[in-house]
Scaffold this motif. Structure first.
Motif, PDB file in Angstrom:
ATOM      1  N   ARG A 498      -0.075   5.279  -7.113  1.00 56.67           N
ATOM      2  CA  ARG A 498      -1.495   5.358  -7.444  1.00 56.67           C
ATOM      3  C   ARG A 498      -2.208   6.347  -6.535  1.00 56.67           C
ATOM      4  N   ARG A 499      -3.021   7.221  -7.140  1.00 58.42           N
ATOM      5  CA  ARG A 499      -3.780   8.203  -6.381  1.00 58.42           C
ATOM      6  C   ARG A 499      -4.732   7.520  -5.411  1.00 58.42           C
ATOM      7  N   GLN A 500      -5.336   6.398  -5.833  1.00 56.03           N
ATOM      8  CA  GLN A 500      -6.296   5.730  -4.954  1.00 56.03           C
ATOM      9  C   GLN A 500      -5.609   5.186  -3.698  1.00 56.03           C
ATOM     10  N   ILE A 501      -4.309   4.844  -3.800  1.00 59.03           N
ATOM     11  CA  ILE A 501      -3.584   4.377  -2.614  1.00 59.03           C
ATOM     12  C   ILE A 501      -3.391   5.532  -1.638  1.00 59.03           C
ATOM     13  N   ALA A 502      -3.082   6.725  -2.172  1.00 58.30           N
ATOM     14  CA  ALA A 502      -2.969   7.908  -1.318  1.00 58.30           C
ATOM     15  C   ALA A 502      -4.304   8.233  -0.660  1.00 58.30           C
ATOM     16  N   ASP A 503      -5.403   8.107  -1.412  1.00 63.32           N
ATOM     17  CA  ASP A 503      -6.731   8.379  -0.845  1.00 63.32           C
ATOM     18  C   ASP A 503      -7.076   7.376   0.257  1.00 63.32           C
ATOM     19  N   THR A 504      -6.746   6.116   0.040  1.00 60.66           N
ATOM     20  CA  THR A 504      -7.001   5.096   1.061  1.00 60.66           C
ATOM     21  C   THR A 504      -6.170   5.367   2.310  1.00 60.66           C
ATOM     22  N   THR A 505      -4.919   5.779   2.108  1.00 68.32           N
ATOM     23  CA  THR A 505      -4.052   6.108   3.247  1.00 68.32           C
ATOM     24  C   THR A 505      -4.655   7.235   4.075  1.00 68.32           C
ATOM     25  N   LYS A 506      -5.162   8.262   3.396  1.00 64.43           N
ATOM     26  CA  LYS A 506      -5.813   9.362   4.110  1.00 64.43           C
ATOM     27  C   LYS A 506      -6.993   8.851   4.931  1.00 64.43           C
ATOM     28  N   THR A 507      -7.831   8.028   4.319  1.00 69.29           N
ATOM     29  CA  THR A 507      -9.013   7.505   5.020  1.00 69.29           C
ATOM     30  C   THR A 507      -8.606   6.745   6.277  1.00 69.29           C
ATOM     31  N   TRP A 508      -7.611   5.890   6.167  1.00 65.86           N
ATOM     32  CA  TRP A 508      -7.187   5.080   7.306  1.00 65.86           C
ATOM     33  C   TRP A 508      -6.577   5.939   8.414  1.00 65.86           C
ATOM     34  N   ILE A 509      -5.746   6.918   8.046  1.00 62.12           N
ATOM     35  CA  ILE A 509      -5.161   7.794   9.064  1.00 62.12           C
ATOM     36  C   ILE A 509      -6.263   8.553   9.792  1.00 62.12           C
ATOM     37  N   CYS A 510      -7.224   9.074   9.029  1.00 61.75           N
ATOM     38  CA  CYS A 510      -8.307   9.850   9.642  1.00 61.75           C
ATOM     39  C   CYS A 510      -9.229   8.982  10.481  1.00 61.75           C
ATOM     40  N   GLN A 511      -9.213   7.677  10.246  1.00 61.64           N
ATOM     41  CA  GLN A 511      -9.947   6.753  11.107  1.00 61.64           C
ATOM     42  C   GLN A 511      -9.156   6.395  12.364  1.00 61.64           C
ATOM     43  N   GLY A 512      -7.891   6.819  12.412  1.00 58.42           N
ATOM     44  CA  GLY A 512      -7.076   6.609  13.611  1.00 58.42           C
ATOM     45  C   GLY A 512      -6.079   5.479  13.520  1.00 58.42           C
ATOM     46  N   TRP A 513      -5.849   4.924  12.310  1.00 59.94           N
ATOM     47  CA  TRP A 513      -4.938   3.778  12.183  1.00 59.94           C
ATOM     48  C   TRP A 513      -3.614   4.200  11.553  1.00 59.94           C
ATOM     49  N   PRO A 514      -2.475   3.848  12.138  1.00 57.40           N
ATOM     50  CA  PRO A 514      -1.192   4.078  11.471  1.00 57.40           C
ATOM     51  C   PRO A 514      -1.083   3.185  10.242  1.00 57.40           C
ATOM     52  N   VAL A 515      -0.503   3.698   9.158  1.00 54.32           N
ATOM     53  CA  VAL A 515      -0.514   3.003   7.869  1.00 54.32           C
ATOM     54  C   VAL A 515       0.917   2.706   7.416  1.00 54.32           C
ATOM     55  N   VAL A 516       1.198   1.437   7.124  1.00 54.55           N
ATOM     56  CA  VAL A 516       2.448   1.080   6.460  1.00 54.55           C
ATOM     57  C   VAL A 516       2.301   1.474   4.995  1.00 54.55           C
ATOM     58  N   VAL A 517       3.212   2.320   4.490  1.00 53.05           N
ATOM     59  CA  VAL A 517       3.123   2.771   3.106  1.00 53.05           C
ATOM     60  C   VAL A 517       4.379   2.362   2.341  1.00 53.05           C
ATOM     61  N   GLY A 518       4.220   2.158   1.043  1.00 49.43           N
ATOM     62  CA  GLY A 518       5.335   1.824   0.168  1.00 49.43           C
ATOM     63  C   GLY A 518       5.784   3.049  -0.587  1.00 49.43           C
ATOM     64  N   THR A 519       7.054   3.477  -0.392  1.00 47.67           N
ATOM     65  CA  THR A 519       7.588   4.667  -1.037  1.00 47.67           C
ATOM     66  C   THR A 519       8.862   4.324  -1.803  1.00 47.67           C
ATOM     67  N   VAL A 520       9.249   5.218  -2.705  1.00 45.21           N
ATOM     68  CA  VAL A 520      10.525   5.091  -3.410  1.00 45.21           C
ATOM     69  C   VAL A 520      11.489   6.092  -2.804  1.00 45.21           C
ATOM     70  N   GLU A 521      12.646   5.633  -2.370  1.00 43.43           N
ATOM     71  CA  GLU A 521      13.576   6.494  -1.642  1.00 43.43           C
ATOM     72  C   GLU A 521      14.846   6.819  -2.406  1.00 43.43           C
ATOM     73  N   GLY A 522      14.904   6.616  -3.702  1.00 38.44           N
ATOM     74  CA  GLY A 522      16.125   6.978  -4.398  1.00 38.44           C
ATOM     75  C   GLY A 522      16.263   6.363  -5.769  1.00 38.44           C
ATOM     76  N   GLY A 523      15.408   5.448  -6.127  1.00 36.54           N
ATOM     77  CA  GLY A 523      15.499   4.813  -7.428  1.00 36.54           C
ATOM     78  C   GLY A 523      14.363   3.830  -7.588  1.00 36.54           C
ATOM     79  N   PRO A 524      14.085   3.376  -8.808  1.00 42.74           N
ATOM     80  CA  PRO A 524      12.959   2.477  -9.039  1.00 42.74           C
ATOM     81  C   PRO A 524      13.107   1.135  -8.343  1.00 42.74           C
TER      82      PRO A 524
END
Length: 591
Positions: A498-524
């Motif tokens: 979701r694009r909004q999740i990426a936008d939220t991640t940007k906001t949190w990083i720029c506020q100075g907080w490390p962000v746990v993110v959910g990614t796909v690393e090889g399959g669904p």
């Protein structure tokens, strides 16, 4: 008897668990039966040594030079099994002997121009080491999934190494048979899933990218396309044009069907444009002097500087449109369209080296204190889990900066890691370790895993998303300053980024907080929880022009963003990387 509701809940739990796992390949291949070995179709003749790096890839590599430094290796070819066997899909290039980037070779991949980027050693180097460890040799490298998972085949087409070995961390493979003889069947079984992932990536890229690589025409044709993309360039900027050995000439062109004031002829127009661009020779048919080419190993290019001043002829024009026409020995001509903003000639502008007009970046403060933890087995072939490791890294970072920079961050985070046997009890005078070569941090991570309810399934430590916020009580109990709380996103469609999740991640990083993110690393069904600590974005302007009834009409200007986040993968040293933010989940612990 189990009720239908209970059965439904069990199915949901299992599906959610699978969605966060990187399932062990050797386990799955046990169920494949007697599938026929089809590796004969992958046998190769000698790989051509002079494979030419694509124009598309060189253009992006030249942009990366400004960011990462000079190219320090001959680009390595990477293929994909789902594309033509002779098509080089990506090029891996090293910069400044410290960084690498995997660059898409063209639009056929449907991928971002930069697929992955990180610190050396590169994935190819790791594949070579893995293969050599089993007495094998990589002959062809292949990109397996949009998550950056790679593999290599030997000259006979047999899979002899994959980056999944290290990423999955499903036990110590040293001295064991990784069962590569079954890997081909496993990949064939996953073919439809991988095709769906590549289709999703292509759809994502289509929303954020544009075809700015120009189009190819015959030498005598100028108006054979009904539409094209025009790229916005600045006064004082630089245009870099990749050239190959088969380049015959590079000339300035004028879109014949663009309207010019009656007093300006096409010859006068081109001569005025020629004055704006360096190395342009009026007496040579408005050609660019190719003797000024620059070379980075096998990458050759012309760097065309744009003057900060425009001739008086253009004083009343808001923009100056022109083409750069690169003629090849094949007779084809590559045409790229530009629109130069001529209204800024009286404004003082700094020299701009790249095609991107704006660069935005931010990072957590004092990232040097961020620890590098990784998963360990809590019992045979059962790792502690990526979710617990992600939270352990964040709490370790808070603890370390609270000890080393208390004047800035105070001492309220020192209780996040303490001196007891598992890091949760005793004095707060101990500093969280920098890596996982420490029994105490291993027990600390196991404590977090127990708090989250992480369990072993398919030889993996699974933590469903809905359990990740269980860490809040653990955090509140130990963070002694501020207002500690855990915030997380909610993504109902968990397999779709979701694009909004990426936008939220940007906001949190720029506020100075490390962000746990959910990614796909090889399959669904191969989710992972790394920690994002940096964000960077570059933008440039473009517009679409259409030729209708021998006249050209252009649409409004758009802004294209090239966005990346830097993630600490939790797999050990050398696996952290820059990636596009295709995210399914994001969470922070803030205070």
């Amino acid at each position: 008897m189990t009720s239908p509701v209970t059965l439904l809940l069990m199915v949901i739990l299992l599906a959610d668990a699978r969605a966060h796992l990187a399932v062990d390949e050797s386990l799955k291949t046990d169920f494949l039966g007697d599938l026929k070995d089809k590796t004969d179709q992958f046998k190769y003749e000698n790989e051509p040594e002079d494979t030419q790096v694509s124009w598309h890839a060189v253009e992006e590599m030249l942009e990366l030079v400004e960011e990462l430094g000079n190219v320090t290796n001959v680009p390595a070819a990477i293929y994909r099994d789902d594309l033509a066997s002779d098509y080089v899909a990506y090029w891996l290039v090293e910069f400044n002997s410290s960084q690498y980037a995997v660059v898409s070779a063209g639009a056929e991949t449907g991928d971002h121009k930069v697929s992955i980027q990180g610190s050396l050693p590169s994935p190819i180097s790791k594949l070579d080491v893995t293969a050599e460890g089993y007495g094998k040799k990589c002959f062809r490298y292949l990109m397996l999934s949009p998550g950056g998972e790679m593999m290599c085949r030997d000259k006979n087409g047999k899979i002899v190494a994959t980056t999944a070995e290290e990423m999955l961390l499903t036990g110590n493979y040293s001295g064991e048979d990784p069962r590569f003889e079954h890997a081909h069947e496993y990949i064939e079984q996953q073919r439809s899933e991988l095709a769906a992932l590549w289709a999703a990536r292509a759809a994502e890229v289509a929303k954020t990218s544009f075809k700015a690589d120009g189009h190819v025409v015959l030498p005598t044709d100028t108006n054979d396309v009904s539409s094209y993309t025009e790229v916005y360039v600045h006064l004082g900027g630089v245009i870099r044009i990749p050239i190959h050995e088969d380049t015959v000439s590079l000339k300035i062109g004028y879109p014949a069907d663009r309207q010019t004031p009656p007093v300006i002829g096409s010859g006068q127009y081109l001569e005025a444009v020629c004055r704006i661009l360096s190395f342009c020779r009026v007496d040579d048919g408005f050609g660019i002097d190719l003797s000024h080419k620059k070379t980075l190993l096998r990458l050759s290019y012309i760097e065309i500087a744009i003057s900060k001043h425009v001739p008086a002829l253009f004083s009343n024009r808001r923009s100056v449109e022109f083409e750069l026409r690169l003629q090849l020995s094949t007779g084809e001509v590559r045409v790229t369209h530009y629109s130069l903003d001529s209204t800024l000639s009286r404004q003082k502008r700094s020299r701009q080296y790249t095609a991107y007009a704006t660069k935005v970046s931010c990072a957590i403060p004092w990232e040097t204190y961020f620890p590098n933890y990784w998963q360990h087995d809590i019992k045979t072939n059962c790792p502690v889990g990526c979710g617990p490791v992600a939270w352990a890294m964040i709490f370790g970072y808070y603890d370390r900066r609270s000890h080393y920079k208390s004047s800035t961050f105070g001492t309220g985070s020192r209780d996040l890691f303490r001196c007891g046997s598992d890091g949760t009890t005793g004095s707060n005078g101990c500093v969280a370790p920098v890596n996982s070569n420490n029994d105490k941090i291993k027990k600390y991570t196991e404590k977090i895993a127990k708090t989250l309810g992480t369990w072993c399934i398919f030889k993996n430590g699974a933590t469903p998303v809905y359990k990740m916020d269980r860490i809040e009580d653990f955090f509140k109990e130990r963070q002694k300053s501020g207002s500690p709380r855990v915030l997380q996103t909610n993504n109902v469609w968990k397999l779709i980024p979701r694009r909004q999740i990426a936008d939220t991640t940007k906001t949190w990083i720029c506020q100075g907080w490390p962000v746990v993110v959910g990614t796909v690393e090889g399959g669904p069904f191969k989710w992972h929880f790394p920690v994002a600590t940096r964000y960077q974005a570059q933008s440039r302007k473009w517009r679409r022009c259409f030729r209708i009834w021998r006249k050209t009409r252009c649409g409004r200007w758009h802004t294209q963003w090239k966005i990346q986040i830097f993630t600490h993968q939790g797999w050990g040293s050398g696996y952290d990387l820059w990636r596009t933010p295709s995210l399914h989940y994001a969470a922070i612990a803030r205070y």
